[in-house]
Design an enzyme around this catalytic site. Structure first.
Site, PDB file in Angstrom:
ATOM      1  N   LYS A 176       0.799  -1.165  -0.077  1.00  5.47           N
ATOM      2  CA  LYS A 176      -0.162   0.155  -0.020  1.00  5.47           C
ATOM      3  C   LYS A 176       0.907   1.245  -0.088  1.00  5.47           C
ATOM      4  O   LYS A 176       0.614   2.193  -0.766  1.00  5.47           O
ATOM      5  CB  LYS A 176      -1.126  -0.105   1.183  1.00  5.47           C
ATOM      6  CG  LYS A 176      -2.003  -1.028   1.166  1.00  5.47           C
ATOM      7  CD  LYS A 176      -2.950  -1.139   2.276  1.00  5.47           C
ATOM      8  CE  LYS A 176      -3.737  -2.641   2.120  1.00  5.47           C
ATOM      9  NZ  LYS A 176      -4.781  -2.790   3.439  1.00  5.47           N
ATOM     10  N   GLN A 179      -4.583  -1.611   9.690  1.00  4.63           N
ATOM     11  CA  GLN A 179      -4.519  -2.790   9.137  1.00  4.63           C
ATOM     12  C   GLN A 179      -5.165  -3.884  10.124  1.00  4.63           C
ATOM     13  O   GLN A 179      -4.715  -3.970  11.495  1.00  4.63           O
ATOM     14  CB  GLN A 179      -3.108  -3.375   8.668  1.00  4.63           C
ATOM     15  CG  GLN A 179      -3.085  -4.769   8.036  1.00  4.63           C
ATOM     16  CD  GLN A 179      -3.625  -4.421   6.374  1.00  4.63           C
ATOM     17  OE1 GLN A 179      -3.610  -3.510   5.881  1.00  4.63           O
ATOM     18  NE2 GLN A 179      -4.100  -5.600   6.060  1.00  4.63           N
ATOM     19  N   ASP A 230     -10.433   3.315   4.596  1.00  7.69           N
ATOM     20  CA  ASP A 230     -11.001   1.952   4.472  1.00  7.69           C
ATOM     21  C   ASP A 230     -12.596   1.776   4.296  1.00  7.69           C
ATOM     22  O   ASP A 230     -13.124   0.626   4.019  1.00  7.69           O
ATOM     23  CB  ASP A 230     -10.554   1.313   5.691  1.00  7.69           C
ATOM     24  CG  ASP A 230      -9.462   0.262   5.516  1.00  7.69           C
ATOM     25  OD1 ASP A 230      -9.119  -0.268   4.368  1.00  7.69           O
ATOM     26  OD2 ASP A 230      -8.551   0.403   6.553  1.00  7.69           O
TER      27      ASP A 230
END
Ligand code: GUN
Length: 293
Positions: free
Chosen positions: A63, A107, A130
């Site tokens: 990422k 994460q 997200d």
């Protein structure tokens, strides 16, 4: 000079996720260049990872690399496994308050002693790239897709780009009920008028559902090696279906056999994974634009 013709996204029954992702990432890069020129500020993504899970570390590294290639700055916060919930909340609060950070990504999964819901809810919705925070989930329920979860958003973007953007009369079957994939995907598919069925580990007679699917999305992810049997075999797939394999690193779907029966199928690697990254970058730019304008 004539414009170069773009290669198709579905070729020989294979959805070229990496090809589409590269195209989207180039578009993001161009958009970022324009925004930086206009605003004099670069977009920045902050990632947070707790513990040393190798898979998570690898995904987060990817990422960062993709962000930097697109002109998005990034900073990583790698915390030890023993980090307390309060310490993590403190970091989230400081990232919420840091005006140089436009996107925050924690994460998942988090270690067991930390409550995922509490942490995700603490991220300010404007920076929640997200799309997991309550406000963004709520917005998705109302049909707004601009900060929606990257993996399911990548899936419907692939469907859109092969011309399956209106799923009226089509039956979509999802095998997964997580907050990261299955649940947001229900909404994204409903937005495209699909009839949606969700299957999971307690579903009886899975093949009776998968055989009805015009769009089959499988995210079981329990194969631990290439020698394990596939969960989705060709006899479980309807002729002409679109099959999306979300499992990684070992796909759920017997790709070689299913490819000959399906209209198209995503490979692993090179399908959903690269799309997730592209959609994250798009979310960072959307979050930046909402904050900087
Ligand atoms: N773990 C697996 N997929 C994801 C994702 O898309 N976002 C975050 N934050 N964690 C994940």
């Amino acid at each position: 000079m004539a414009e170069k013709e773009l290669k198709p996204i579905c070729e020989d029954h294979v959805i070229k996720g990496r090809r589409l992702s590269n195209r989207l990432r180039k578009e993001v890069k161009i958009e970022v260049e324009k925004l930086v020129e206009k605003n004099g500020i670069s977009p920045k993504l902050a990632t947070v990872i707790v513990g040393a899970d190798e898979g998570s570390q690898m995904y987060v590294r990817m990422k960062h690399k993709a962000s930097n290639k697109a002109g998005i700055l990034s900073e990583s916060h790698d915390l030890p496994e023993k980090t307390t919930q309060e310490e993590l909340l403190e970091l989230i609060r400081s990232l919420n308050d840091d005006s140089s950070v436009h996107g925050i990504l924690v994460q998942l999964p988090l270690p067991k002693h930390i409550d995922e819901k509490t942490i995700i809810s603490a991220i300010t919705p404007l920076k929640d790239v997200d799309g997991f925070s309550p406000a963004n989930v709520y917005r998705l329920f109302y049909g707004s897709e601009d900060l929606s979860a990257a993996t399911p958003h990548g899936i419907v973007t692939m469907l859109d780009r092969i011309g399956w953007n209106d799923l009226s009369g089509k039956h979509a079957v999802i095998i997964n009920r997580s907050m990261i994939v299955g649940k947001p995907l229900i909404m994204l598919l409903l937005n495209r008028n699909a009839t949606v069925t969700v299957c999971h580990s307690r579903t009886k007679d899975l093949p009776s559902f998968t055989r009805q699917a015009d769009v089959l999305v499988s995210a079981i992810g329990r194969r631990t090696s290439d020698d394990d049997p596939f969960f989705i075999t060709d006899d479980m797939v309807k002729e002409g279906a679109v099959v999306i394999d979300v499992a990684t690193p070992h796909g759920d779907v017997d790709f070689e056999k299913v490819k000959d029966k399906a209209l198209c199928v995503t490979p692993v690697p090179g399908g959903v994974g690269p799309m997730t990254i592209a959609m994250l970058l798009k979310n960072v730019v959307a979050a930046y634009s909402a904050q900087v304008s």
